[in-house]
Enzyme design. Structure first.
Site, short mmCIF file in Angstrom:
data_model
loop_
_atom_site.label_atom_id
_atom_site.label_comp_id
_atom_site.label_asym_id
_atom_site.label_seq_id
_atom_site.Cartn_x
_atom_site.Cartn_y
_atom_site.Cartn_z
CE LYS A 186 -2.11 3.15 2.51
NZ LYS A 186 -2.01 4.23 1.55
CB CYS B 11 13.27 9.45 7.77
SG CYS B 11 13.97 8.54 6.79
CD GLU C 55 9.94 13.39 11.09
OE1 GLU C 55 8.76 12.97 11.22
OE2 GLU C 55 10.68 12.63 10.47
P1 NAD Z 1 2.25 8.31 7.57
O1 NAD Z 1 2.81 7.82 8.67
O2 NAD Z 1 1.24 9.46 7.44
O3 NAD Z 1 1.83 7.37 6.43
C1 NAD Z 1 2.73 6.28 5.67
C2 NAD Z 1 1.86 5.20 5.33
O4 NAD Z 1 0.86 4.81 6.41
C3 NAD Z 1 0.96 5.76 4.23
O5 NAD Z 1 1.07 4.75 3.21
C4 NAD Z 1 -0.45 5.98 4.94
O6 NAD Z 1 -1.34 6.00 4.05
C5 NAD Z 1 -0.38 4.84 5.73
N1 NAD Z 1 -1.35 4.88 6.87
C6 NAD Z 1 -2.11 6.17 7.45
N2 NAD Z 1 -2.62 5.64 8.41
C7 NAD Z 1 -2.70 4.24 8.52
C8 NAD Z 1 -3.43 3.33 9.30
N3 NAD Z 1 -4.42 3.64 10.20
N4 NAD Z 1 -3.31 2.14 9.16
C9 NAD Z 1 -2.25 1.79 8.23
N5 NAD Z 1 -1.71 2.37 7.36
C10 NAD Z 1 -1.76 3.66 7.56
O7 NAD Z 1 3.72 9.03 7.10
P2 NAD Z 1 4.11 10.12 5.68
O8 NAD Z 1 3.54 11.40 5.85
O9 NAD Z 1 3.66 9.21 4.44
O10 NAD Z 1 5.52 9.90 5.53
C11 NAD Z 1 6.44 10.77 6.42
C12 NAD Z 1 6.74 10.16 7.64
O11 NAD Z 1 7.73 9.06 7.25
C13 NAD Z 1 8.02 11.04 8.52
O12 NAD Z 1 7.85 11.10 9.72
C14 NAD Z 1 9.26 10.43 8.14
O13 NAD Z 1 10.13 10.59 8.80
C15 NAD Z 1 8.89 8.93 7.85
N6 NAD Z 1 10.05 8.25 7.14
C16 NAD Z 1 10.64 7.40 7.90
C17 NAD Z 1 11.77 6.56 7.02
C18 NAD Z 1 12.75 5.57 7.81
O14 NAD Z 1 13.10 4.80 7.14
N7 NAD Z 1 12.77 5.83 9.25
C19 NAD Z 1 11.82 6.91 5.81
C20 NAD Z 1 10.93 7.88 5.24
C21 NAD Z 1 10.06 8.48 5.73
#
Ligand code: NAD
Length: 483
Positions: free
Chosen positions: A175, A284, A384
């Site tokens: 997803k 991130c 963040e």
């Molecule tokens: P997000 O947590 O909003 O969403 C991530 C994914 O989770 C998306 O596909 C979203 O649709 C899904 N999601 C949202 N609600 C959900 C639920 N209730 N159940 C299951 N899935 C759900 O994050 P984002 O805004 O897409 O990305 C930014 C974040 O990602 C930042 O905090 C960043 O630091 C982090 N990030 C971390 C890494 C790492 O490797 N540590 C890498 C890239 C990004």
């Protein structure tokens, strides 16, 4: 010109069962619809799971070299479509053409890497304690896995989960994030064209709660690999733990670079600036805190502010230094943190505003921003921001800088700029972060070494990438054979 995509389920491109769709618009020109995707629901998740579970046994029994050959071919297919994938990525997510091209190349390299690693997938033989006995381990796929990914690296992260999952013999339902799902469709087309059997990899688009929720809750899922925010990741980990699924969540960061007096300050400012403002601060691993020794503090603040002011911000397709934010929400959040920084008493040294006029009015453009005089307990030094905002914090010694670096809930990436080897060694040994670097920016990762965080940046169960990528997606069986 917009393209309409489908879900990829059981080797076919399909609409969502409800027929509903959502649009992705260009963050550099918000009126422009780039693509249309299915707004899927639980019914689509169930269809994808039917396909993935049905395909599992045959894919698991396909020899590793044959699985690897398909991954390598998918990498070749993506290489042939690199320009197209780069353009889709820029138009959906907003990063610059150079950044997007680098990310697509990373996805190609990951396919080639795990294409080769699939041959090594097996186990180890140990010496048994008696004659007539063999003792060895055998790595087996987990089964069917759920992969949930964020928008900020919309091709690299899906591929760094999908490629090891498939190399290890799992089937997968992926997803992608709704902000930039188009490049994942290209990846699935590349796998399909490479001869991946139907049902082995499936992708469904839609909202986190309506698609991600049922996916992680399903009893038919054997492992969940999630990358995203700490708030959502914590919930994902808790949900997966209810029925003891294997789970890995990689989440947010508040990454520091320490700058010591022995550093060349111009070089240090560039190292920090690239880490802070590259990908519009939406990594991130982005550098969001510079912790600078008092002896070089003023010089550093001036140099990094000049660096920020020198950056050209614009439409990623024109390949400027920095593209727009991905969405209006992300832009608003960054501007809110600028207000918070000012109200906390920090000094705004560079940027701080939404860019306006000409083409800027059409997109989510913000200036690269530097705050000095930031206390480490300020919100802009602890939370963040996920935007191009750098907080510069003063330290009075190496020990103080190290303590400040560790004084956050996150622990993803950290670096130090110094010419003193003992400071560098102490830093990488004592900093609480999953990635620790000397004389390098906090962003940028090699694909064949483990990646993951400490503290609230990760469930810290498994690492991703390199050999660690395969570890997450496999179970180890220990075999005692007496004959
Ligand atoms: P997000 O947590 O909003 O969403 C991530 C994914 O989770 C998306 O596909 C979203 O649709 C899904 N999601 C949202 N609600 C959900 C639920 N209730 N159940 C299951 N899935 C759900 O994050 P984002 O805004 O897409 O990305 C930014 C974040 O990602 C930042 O905090 C960043 O630091 C982090 N990030 C971390 C890494 C790492 O490797 N540590 C890498 C890239 C990004």
């Amino acid at each position: 010109m917009s393209r309409t995509y489908g879900n990829f389920i059981d080797g076919e491109w399909t609409d969502s069962q409800s027929g509903e769709t959502f649009e992705v618009t260009n963050p550099a020109a918000a009126g422009e619809v780039v693509s249309v995707h299915p707004a899927s629901t639980e019914a689509d998740v169930e269809a994808a799971l039917d396909a993935a579970v049905a395909a599992q046994d045959e894919w698991a029994s396909t020899p590793g070299p044959s699985r690897g050959a398909i991954l390598r071919e998918a990498g070749n297919n993506l290489e042939a479509r690199k320009e197209e994938a780069t353009e889709v990525l820029v138009r959906e997510e907003g990063k610059t053409r150079s950044e997007a091209g680098g990310e697509v190349q990373r996805a190609i390299d990951i396919f080639h890497y795990y294409g080769a690693k699939a041959r090594d997938f097996g186990g180890t033989v140990k010496s048994a304690s008696a004659p007539g006995k063999d003792l060895y381990t055998k790595h087996e796929p987990l089964g069917t896995v759920a992969l949930i990914t964020p928008w900020n690296y919309p091709i690299a992260i899906p591929v760094w989960k999908l490629a090891p999952a498939l190399a290890a013999g799992n089937t997968a339902v992926l997803k992608p994030a709704s902000e930039a799902p188009g490049v994942v469709a290209i990846v699935l087309e590349c796998l399909d064209d490479a001869g991946l059997p139907a049902g082995v990899a499936n992708t469904i688009t839609g909202s986190g709660s309506e698609v991600g929720g049922p996916l992680i809750e399903s009893e038919r899922i054997d492992g969940v690999s999630f990358t995203g925010s700490t708030a959502v990741g914590t919930m994902v980990a808790e949900t997966a733990a209810v029925d003891l699924k294997r789970v890995q969540c990689e989440m947010g960061g508040k990454n520091p670079t320490v700058v010591m007096p022995s550093a060349d300050i111009e070089d240090a400012a560039e190292t920090v600036g690239v880490g802070a403002f590259g990908t519009t601060g939406q990594s991130c691993t982005a550098t969001s805190r510079a912790i600078v020794h008092e002896d070089v503090y003023d010089e550093f603040v001036a140099a990094v502010s000049d660096y920020a002011d020198s950056l050209v911000v614009g439409d990623g397709l024109d390949d400027p230094d920095m593209g727009p934010h991905v969405s209006e929400d992300e832009l608003s959040s960054t501007l809110e943190y600028v207000d918070i920084g000012s109200s906390e008493g920090a000094t705004l040294e560079a940027g701080g505003s939404r860019l306006s006029g000409d083409d800027y009015d059409d997109g989510y453009f913000v200036e690269p921003t530097v705050f000095s005089g930031v206390e480490n307990d300020a919100r802009i030094a602890q939370e963040e921001i996920f935007g191009p905002v750098l907080a510069v914090v003063k330290a009075d010694s190496f020990e103080d800088a190290l303590a400040l670096a560790n004084d956050v809930d996150y622990g993803l990436s950290a670096s130090i700029v110094t010419q003193d080897l003992s400071e560098g060694k102490r830093f990488v040994n004592e900093v609480e972060a999953g990635v620790a670097k000397i004389n390098e920016k906090t962003t940028g990762l090699e694909l064949h070494v483990p990646f993951g965080g400490y503290k609230d940046s990760s469930t810290n169960t498994y690492r991703e990438q390199g050999d660690a990528g395969l570890d997450f997606f496999s179970s180890v069986k220990t075999i005692y054979e007496n004959y």
